[in-house]
Design a protein around this motif. Structure first.
Motif, PDB file in Angstrom:
ATOM      1  N   THR A  90       4.971  17.409   1.248  1.00  0.00           N
ATOM      2  CA  THR A  90       4.475  16.125   0.733  1.00  0.00           C
ATOM      3  C   THR A  90       3.858  16.322  -0.643  1.00  0.00           C
ATOM      4  OG1 THR A  90       2.349  16.434   1.842  1.00  0.00           O
ATOM      5  CG2 THR A  90       4.041  15.224   3.051  1.00  0.00           C
ATOM      6  N   GLN A  91       3.836  15.244  -1.397  1.00  0.00           N
ATOM      7  CA  GLN A  91       3.297  15.300  -2.763  1.00  0.00           C
ATOM      8  C   GLN A  91       2.725  13.929  -3.095  1.00  0.00           C
ATOM      9  OE1 GLN A  91       5.699  17.497  -5.686  1.00  0.00           O
ATOM     10  NE2 GLN A  91       5.485  15.757  -7.060  1.00  0.00           N
ATOM     11  N   GLY A  92       1.705  13.905  -3.936  1.00  0.00           N
ATOM     12  CA  GLY A  92       1.133  12.631  -4.367  1.00  0.00           C
ATOM     13  C   GLY A  92       0.000  12.167  -3.468  1.00  0.00           C
ATOM     14  N   LYS A  93      -0.375  10.920  -3.656  1.00  0.00           N
ATOM     15  CA  LYS A  93      -1.490  10.333  -2.906  1.00  0.00           C
ATOM     16  C   LYS A  93      -1.082  10.063  -1.461  1.00  0.00           C
ATOM     17  CE  LYS A  93      -2.722   7.852  -7.146  1.00  0.00           C
ATOM     18  NZ  LYS A  93      -2.674   6.518  -7.782  1.00  0.00           N
ATOM     19  N   PRO A  94      -2.065   9.957  -0.554  1.00  0.00           N
ATOM     20  CA  PRO A  94      -1.733   9.664   0.841  1.00  0.00           C
ATOM     21  C   PRO A  94      -1.229   8.227   1.015  1.00  0.00           C
ATOM     22  CG  PRO A  94      -4.120   9.743   0.541  1.00  0.00           C
ATOM     23  CD  PRO A  94      -3.510  10.209  -0.740  1.00  0.00           C
ATOM     24  N   LEU A  95      -0.485   8.015   2.091  1.00  0.00           N
ATOM     25  CA  LEU A  95       0.065   6.687   2.367  1.00  0.00           C
ATOM     26  C   LEU A  95      -1.014   5.620   2.469  1.00  0.00           C
ATOM     27  CD1 LEU A  95       2.805   7.441   5.043  1.00  0.00           C
ATOM     28  CD2 LEU A  95       3.177   6.366   2.816  1.00  0.00           C
ATOM     29  N   SER A  96      -2.178   5.996   2.949  1.00  0.00           N
ATOM     30  CA  SER A  96      -3.258   5.009   3.087  1.00  0.00           C
ATOM     31  C   SER A  96      -3.678   4.441   1.737  1.00  0.00           C
ATOM     32  CB  SER A  96      -4.471   5.643   3.776  1.00  0.00           C
ATOM     33  OG  SER A  96      -4.904   6.791   3.047  1.00  0.00           O
ATOM     34  N   GLU A  97      -3.408   5.180   0.654  1.00  0.00           N
ATOM     35  CA  GLU A  97      -3.724   4.700  -0.690  1.00  0.00           C
ATOM     36  C   GLU A  97      -2.549   3.997  -1.352  1.00  0.00           C
ATOM     37  OE1 GLU A  97      -5.631   7.393  -3.433  1.00  0.00           O
ATOM     38  OE2 GLU A  97      -6.594   8.479  -1.781  1.00  0.00           O
TER      39      GLU A  97
END
Length: 211
Positions: free
Chosen positions: A10-17
């Motif tokens: 995974t990469q980047g911000k979390p899904l919650s964001e």
């Protein structure tokens, strides 16, 4: 023959964001990290990125146009990997309209086959040099409707692995399933993803998420 061990980078911000997911599927002999490097050239700062890694660096052993049974059980295992990842993202409260899928070469073939078998309203599909799997296209395998999902499908002419005719068949079947398809065929283009193809992908990724 092999089945795939579950391994997703995974990469980047979390899904919650972000509320948006881009699943990126690498080609034969490549890695999850290599396909994630495309993120440097795409407007995905507001996406959560997911890249599954194929066991043995290949989603299935033979050509995508070989008899389906020759590529088993690896092919079914690869399709299940993608399905499980989509399902896991959906369970985080992300609607299918905010799930995007991108693949190159063998990864584009896997993406196309998965999406056509489980058609729904995705955010977008990016099929860089790939098409539906099998010696012939068997429409009875493909279920559901894309409900206007934008699909970008591209290839070189000629391409050493993917015949233009299969790209054209894939575009037709996805249109019949309700996708809005952009098909681009590049004369003499090597087996790669060109800057022009990334230019076509950017607007499809730049839209705002739907509620």
């Amino acid at each position: 023959m092999y089945t795939h061990q579950k391994h997703v980078i995974t990469q980047g911000k979390p899904l919650s964001e972000t509320g948006k997911a881009l699943i990126m599927i690498h080609g034969r002999g490549a890695t999850a990290q290599s396909i994630l490097s495309l993120a440097d050239h795409l407007p995905v700062e507001d996406f959560s990125l997911f890249a599954p890694q194929a066991t043995n660096h290949s989603w299935y052993p033979y050509s995508f146009m070989a008899p389906i049974e020759q590529n088993q059980p690896a092919l079914d295992s690869a399709l299940a990997q993608v399905h499980d990842l989509v399902k896991a993202i959906a369970q985080e409260g992300i609607s299918s309209q905010n799930i995007y899928l991108l693949g190159f070469s063998q990864g584009a073939c896997l993406t196309a086959e998965y999406a056509a078998r489980k058609a729904q309203q995705f955010g977008g599909l990016f099929l860089f040099t790939g098409g539906l799997i099998g010696p012939q296209v068997t429409t009875s395998r493909y279920k559901g409707t894309f409900e206007g999902t934008p699909v970008l499908i591209t290839t070189g002419d000629p391409d050493p692995h993917v015949p233009v005719s299969r790209v054209e068949e894939t575009a037709q079947i996805m249109e019949a399933q309700g996708a809005v398809v952009t098909k681009k065929i590049y004369k003499g283009r090597p087996h790669t993803i060109s800057p022009e193809e990334l230019d076509l992908a950017r607007p499809l990724l730049a839209g705002s998420p739907e509620e």
